[in-house]
Design a protein around this motif. Structure first.
Motif, short mmCIF file in Angstrom:
data_model
loop_
_atom_site.label_atom_id
_atom_site.label_comp_id
_atom_site.label_asym_id
_atom_site.label_seq_id
_atom_site.Cartn_x
_atom_site.Cartn_y
_atom_site.Cartn_z
N TRP A 15 0.85 -1.19 0.00
CA TRP A 15 0.00 0.00 0.00
C TRP A 15 0.88 1.24 0.00
O TRP A 15 2.04 1.18 0.42
CB TRP A 15 -0.90 0.02 1.24
CG TRP A 15 -1.96 -1.03 1.22
CD1 TRP A 15 -1.92 -2.25 1.84
CD2 TRP A 15 -3.21 -0.97 0.52
NE1 TRP A 15 -3.07 -2.95 1.58
CE2 TRP A 15 -3.88 -2.19 0.78
CE3 TRP A 15 -3.82 -0.01 -0.28
CZ2 TRP A 15 -5.14 -2.47 0.25
CZ3 TRP A 15 -5.07 -0.29 -0.80
CH2 TRP A 15 -5.72 -1.51 -0.53
N GLN A 16 0.33 2.36 -0.44
CA GLN A 16 1.08 3.62 -0.43
C GLN A 16 1.64 3.87 0.98
O GLN A 16 0.92 3.75 1.97
CB GLN A 16 0.18 4.78 -0.83
CG GLN A 16 -0.19 4.80 -2.31
CD GLN A 16 0.97 5.20 -3.20
OE1 GLN A 16 2.02 5.64 -2.74
NE2 GLN A 16 0.79 5.02 -4.51
N THR A 61 9.56 0.55 -0.44
CA THR A 61 9.67 0.20 -1.86
C THR A 61 10.99 -0.49 -2.18
O THR A 61 11.32 -0.70 -3.35
CB THR A 61 9.53 1.45 -2.74
OG1 THR A 61 10.51 2.42 -2.33
CG2 THR A 61 8.13 2.05 -2.60
N SER A 88 2.75 -6.33 -4.75
CA SER A 88 1.37 -6.12 -5.16
C SER A 88 1.09 -6.74 -6.52
O SER A 88 1.45 -6.19 -7.56
CB SER A 88 1.02 -4.62 -5.19
OG SER A 88 -0.34 -4.44 -5.50
N VAL A 123 0.61 -2.22 -8.72
CA VAL A 123 1.01 -0.82 -8.51
C VAL A 123 1.54 -0.17 -9.78
O VAL A 123 2.11 0.91 -9.74
CB VAL A 123 2.05 -0.69 -7.38
CG1 VAL A 123 1.40 -0.90 -6.03
CG2 VAL A 123 3.20 -1.66 -7.56
N THR A 137 3.60 4.49 -9.79
CA THR A 137 2.35 3.92 -9.25
C THR A 137 1.11 4.54 -9.86
O THR A 137 0.00 4.05 -9.66
CB THR A 137 2.21 3.98 -7.70
OG1 THR A 137 1.90 5.30 -7.28
CG2 THR A 137 3.45 3.46 -7.00
#
Length: 344
Positions: free
Chosen positions: A274-275, A279, A289, A308, A328
């Motif tokens: 999720w944001q 990363t 994801s 993403v 993204t």
């Protein structure tokens, strides 16, 4: 004090008809007494596929009070083809009724603007919530629990079996296979996506040598009769001879040793990225994801991270993963690796 007007849920209409109901057509009035969740989705939208998986636990936990209805609302022309919708419902294991709405009639009635969108209807037939996008399953479950208590007290809650009727299973060696990989001996390894396993075939492409995975959805390492996958897709050969597997719905990269038949996890935690999540970092500690496809290039395993809209890489020497390209944002924008936009 002013009170907010209650909005009666519009009727469900769609020229494509109903799936997963044993050919029965339903109206909302027939579902009165149940909590109805409408899932407006389309089968080429990865965010919609995420929501299908988010709803599985809620669907199982509240099966005697909640009826989930997928309203298939096409974004592209080919998504309006009825047989394509039938295939997608089976491919993604949609275990609830689906209304095929090729002309977006119900979509318009509910003033939906985005894929996916979830609408909650109470047991008396009134709209009580509408959520666009992913990540709303926990909030909806809390609302469901509140509605169960409220309408049980009022006597307006009706428990029992839902309208879902499972289609007849099809007896084939493969079902909606996602990818095939040519092996050094001329055989093939196929990701048997809908059946959550890998299948090794002879050079004739028909004779089955071995299966890897139990065939049950899950995330577990082990031998060919112990490992579990969840809709595996892309395959790629690693320098050490093992086969990397994009285990899409598990949000993980797995590895298959063809000599021993043992499956291990290379990257991912089993949770969806999720944001705000990291990363880059140790491969087994970073969320992924929906990894969809794989390729080995330049001492790295390249990952099409469909969920993403990015490209990531896995470095086996360092045991790490990280973003290689994409912002993204979903779209078609050229530019540097930090500026480019992809779509799944």
């Amino acid at each position: 004090m002013a009170t907010r007007a209650r909005v009666r849920a519009p009727e469900l209409i769609g020229k494509g008809g109903w799936l997963n109901t044993g050919d029965r057509q339903y109206t909302l009035s027939e579902l009165r007494g149940r909590i109805v969740i409408l899932d407006f989705w389309t089968f080429c939208c990865v965010n919609c596929l995420h929501v299908l998986d988010e709803l599985r636990e809620l669907e199982e936990k509240h099966r005697d009070t909640v009826v989930i209805i997928g309203v298939h609302s096409p974004k592209f022309v080919h998504e309006a083809d009825h047989q394509a919708v039938v295939d997608a419902v089976e491919r993604y294991e949609v275990h609830h009724p689906v209304l095929d709405d090729p002309e977006l009639a119900t979509w318009k009635q509910y003033a939906v603007r985005a894929w996916p969108t979830l609408v909650v209807i109470d047991p008396e037939g009134y709209v009580v919530a509408q959520h666009a996008g992913e990540g709303h399953a926990h909030a909806i479950e809390k609302l469901v629990e509140e509605l169960e208590a409220e309408h049980a007290a009022k006597g307006t809650l009706r428990r029992g079996d839902g309208p879902y009727v499972a289609p007849e299973p099809v007896a084939t060696h493969l079902r909606f296979p996602g990818k095939a990989l040519l092996l050094p001996d001329g055989g093939f390894l196929v990701s048997d996506t809908t059946r959550h396993r890998l299948v090794e075939l002879d050079a004739d492409g028909e004779t089955v040598r071995r299966h890897f995975g139990t065939g049950e959805r899950g995330l577990s390492d082990g031998g060919p009769d112990e490992a579990r996958f969840s809709e595996p897709q892309g395959l790629a050969v690693l320098p050490d001879g093992r086969i990397a597997v994009a285990d899409t719905v598990n949000h993980a990269i797995r590895a298959l040793d063809l000599t021993t038949g043992v499956v291990t996890t290379l990257a991912g935690t089993g949770r969806q990225w999720w944001q705000g999540s990291p990363t880059s970092g140790p491969a087994r500690e970073v969320d992924l994801s929906s990894p969809w496809d794989l390729a080995w290039f330049g001492d790295r395993l390249w990952i099409a991270m469909a969920g993403v809209h990015q490209l990531w890489t896995y470095d086996p020497e360092a045991g790490s993963v990280g973003v290689a390209a994409g912002t993204t944002n979903e779209g078609l924008v050229d530019g540097s690796v930090a500026e480019a936009w992809f779509a799944q």
